[in-house]
Design a protein around this motif. Structure first.
Motif, short mmCIF file in Angstrom:
data_model
loop_
_atom_site.label_atom_id
_atom_site.label_comp_id
_atom_site.label_asym_id
_atom_site.label_seq_id
_atom_site.Cartn_x
_atom_site.Cartn_y
_atom_site.Cartn_z
N ASP A 1 -9.69 -0.79 -4.91
CA ASP A 1 -8.25 -0.82 -4.73
C ASP A 1 -7.91 -0.57 -3.27
O ASP A 1 -8.67 0.10 -2.56
CB ASP A 1 -7.57 0.22 -5.62
CG ASP A 1 -6.11 -0.10 -5.89
OD1 ASP A 1 -5.82 -0.75 -6.91
OD2 ASP A 1 -5.25 0.29 -5.07
N THR B 1 -10.21 -8.01 -14.16
CA THR B 1 -8.88 -7.77 -13.58
C THR B 1 -7.90 -7.60 -14.72
O THR B 1 -7.91 -8.37 -15.69
CB THR B 1 -8.44 -8.94 -12.68
OG1 THR B 1 -9.36 -9.09 -11.61
CG2 THR B 1 -7.07 -8.68 -12.09
N LYS C 1 0.84 -1.20 0.00
CA LYS C 1 0.00 0.00 0.00
C LYS C 1 0.87 1.26 0.00
O LYS C 1 0.59 2.23 -0.73
CB LYS C 1 -0.93 -0.01 1.21
CG LYS C 1 -1.80 1.22 1.36
CD LYS C 1 -2.73 1.05 2.56
CE LYS C 1 -3.49 2.32 2.87
NZ LYS C 1 -2.59 3.41 3.33
N ASN D 1 -9.02 -4.00 0.53
CA ASN D 1 -8.20 -5.12 0.11
C ASN D 1 -9.07 -6.06 -0.73
O ASN D 1 -10.23 -6.30 -0.40
CB ASN D 1 -7.69 -5.83 1.37
CG ASN D 1 -7.08 -7.19 1.10
OD1 ASN D 1 -6.65 -7.49 -0.01
ND2 ASN D 1 -7.05 -8.02 2.12
N VAL D 2 -8.53 -6.60 -1.80
CA VAL D 2 -9.32 -7.42 -2.72
C VAL D 2 -9.94 -8.62 -2.00
O VAL D 2 -11.06 -9.05 -2.33
CB VAL D 2 -8.48 -7.87 -3.92
CG1 VAL D 2 -7.40 -8.84 -3.53
CG2 VAL D 2 -9.35 -8.45 -5.02
N TRP E 1 0.31 -9.50 -6.73
CA TRP E 1 0.30 -8.85 -5.42
C TRP E 1 -0.47 -9.66 -4.38
O TRP E 1 -0.59 -9.23 -3.23
CB TRP E 1 -0.29 -7.44 -5.54
CG TRP E 1 0.49 -6.60 -6.49
CD1 TRP E 1 0.19 -6.36 -7.80
CD2 TRP E 1 1.72 -5.93 -6.24
NE1 TRP E 1 1.16 -5.57 -8.37
CE2 TRP E 1 2.11 -5.29 -7.43
CE3 TRP E 1 2.54 -5.80 -5.11
CZ2 TRP E 1 3.28 -4.55 -7.53
CZ3 TRP E 1 3.70 -5.05 -5.21
CH2 TRP E 1 4.06 -4.44 -6.41
N HIS F 1 -6.24 0.38 -9.45
CA HIS F 1 -5.20 1.41 -9.44
C HIS F 1 -5.84 2.78 -9.73
O HIS F 1 -6.77 3.17 -9.04
CB HIS F 1 -4.08 1.04 -10.39
CG HIS F 1 -2.86 1.90 -10.29
ND1 HIS F 1 -2.43 2.42 -9.08
CD2 HIS F 1 -1.98 2.38 -11.23
CE1 HIS F 1 -1.34 3.14 -9.27
NE2 HIS F 1 -1.04 3.13 -10.57
N TRP G 1 2.27 1.79 -3.57
CA TRP G 1 1.30 2.28 -4.55
C TRP G 1 0.80 3.68 -4.22
O TRP G 1 0.58 4.49 -5.13
CB TRP G 1 0.13 1.30 -4.67
CG TRP G 1 0.52 0.05 -5.39
CD1 TRP G 1 0.71 -1.19 -4.85
CD2 TRP G 1 0.81 -0.08 -6.79
NE1 TRP G 1 1.08 -2.09 -5.84
CE2 TRP G 1 1.15 -1.44 -7.02
CE3 TRP G 1 0.80 0.81 -7.84
CZ2 TRP G 1 1.49 -1.90 -8.29
CZ3 TRP G 1 1.13 0.34 -9.11
CH2 TRP G 1 1.47 -1.00 -9.32
N ALA H 1 -1.95 -7.67 -11.54
CA ALA H 1 -2.79 -7.68 -10.34
C ALA H 1 -2.54 -8.90 -9.46
O ALA H 1 -2.31 -8.78 -8.26
CB ALA H 1 -4.28 -7.60 -10.74
N TRP I 1 -8.47 -15.72 -3.90
CA TRP I 1 -8.91 -14.69 -4.85
C TRP I 1 -10.07 -15.21 -5.70
O TRP I 1 -11.07 -14.51 -5.91
CB TRP I 1 -7.74 -14.28 -5.73
CG TRP I 1 -8.13 -13.52 -6.96
CD1 TRP I 1 -8.37 -12.18 -7.07
CD2 TRP I 1 -8.33 -14.07 -8.27
NE1 TRP I 1 -8.71 -11.87 -8.36
CE2 TRP I 1 -8.69 -13.00 -9.11
CE3 TRP I 1 -8.24 -15.35 -8.81
CZ2 TRP I 1 -8.96 -13.19 -10.47
CZ3 TRP I 1 -8.51 -15.53 -10.15
CH2 TRP I 1 -8.86 -14.45 -10.97
N GLN J 1 -8.56 -4.34 -8.03
CA GLN J 1 -7.20 -3.79 -8.10
C GLN J 1 -7.10 -2.79 -9.27
O GLN J 1 -6.27 -2.90 -10.15
CB GLN J 1 -6.17 -4.91 -8.21
CG GLN J 1 -6.18 -5.84 -6.98
CD GLN J 1 -5.45 -7.13 -7.22
OE1 GLN J 1 -6.04 -8.10 -7.71
NE2 GLN J 1 -4.17 -7.16 -6.88
#
Length: 272
Positions: free
Chosen positions: A81, A125, A9, A107-108, A132, A62, A12, A129, A139, A60
């Motif tokens: 994100d 996605t 985090k 958080n995803v 990470w 961005h 980014w 991605a 997921w 995710q």
């Protein structure tokens, strides 16, 4: 928050304003040209099909360029994100482009709690991605939890063979794990992938690779039916400097015998 989330985090958050101001992400063109799409989304138009009227979420996301691009194709998009600074610029892009987009910080792995179960027709996605995330099966369960019955997962990602290569080597050299690994790969890189003169404080990152078999098995195990898996010999940035050249589609592939390297893939699956 897990250590890897804190570390990533911070990285980014620091890079988001540099990315938003870069030529590569092209905020000005998005705001000037209502038909402009990101390179990643444009590449997959033949496979994406008609998304008009679909409720979609970009995990995710961005700074939101792919999210905006999908919105321009007719989907009602939400971006998610973990980086609040990235979402500041995603919202600024949406406002400048006159787009009705929602952006959620999470958080995803917490996406179902943040957005609601079975709320989406499309989960999207983009490239860069999955690396990470420590657990691709977890997921995939999140993706399944977000999708309505009949909803679709669409992902274009860097190929795990590409992620396993040493980008600084002379030739194709496998340096990093291909398969998912419990401990992260830890890098300390004070730069970023767009042209800039910034000096960054946060260079540390924690990443993981996931093999093709692990990804497909995770998707199937989460109750999705695989409908497409296509490997590509190109990627939208110069991933192996000195070894790649731009092709006619505006992507980068190996200069010498590009068929040697699966650089990216497109995967689609449908929830039963």
């Amino acid at each position: 928050m897990d250590d890897y989330l804190v570390v990533n985090k911070a990285k980014w958050d620091e890079r988001a304003p540099i990315h938003a101001g870069s030529v590569e992400y092209g905020f000005e063109r998005f705001c000037r040209d209502p038909g402009h799409l990101s390179n990643v989304v444009r590449f997959d138009l033949p496979r994406l099909g008609d998304v008009t009227g679909l409720r979609g979420v970009h995990l995710q996301c961005h700074i939101g360029t792919d999210t905006l691009s999908l919105s321009r194709l007719g989907a009602k998009m939400t971006g998610l994100d973990l980086s609040p600074e990235s979402l500041v610029h995603a919202r600024r892009l949406a406002e400048g482009a006159g787009a009705d987009l929602d952006f959620v910080e999470a958080n995803v792995y917490d996406a179902v709690d943040a957005l609601g179960a079975e709320s989406f027709d499309l989960v999207y996605t983009g490239i860069g991605a999955l690396c990470w995330l420590p657990d691709v099966a977890r997921w995939a369960r999140v993706v399944s939890g977000l999708l309505r019955p009949g909803g679709r997962l669409f992902i274009r990602e860097g190929h795990p063979v590409l992620w396993a290569l040493d980008e600084r080597a002379d030739g194709l050299v496998l340096r990093y794990p291909y398969f998912e690994h419990p401990e992260p790969l830890v890098f300390d890189e004070p730069e970023t992938y767009v042209e800039n003169d910034a000096v960054f404080e946060h260079g540390l990152s924690h990443t993981w690779n996931h093999g093709v078999g692990e990804i497909i098995t995770a998707v199937l195990g989460a109750g999705l039916r695989l409908t497409q898996f296509v490997e590509h010999d190109s990627v939208h940035w110069n991933a192996l400097p000195g070894q790649m050249e731009m092709n006619s589609a505006g992507e980068w592939c190996l200069r010498d015998q590009p068929g040697r390297l699966p650089a990216t893939y497109t995967l689609q699956a449908v929830k039963a």
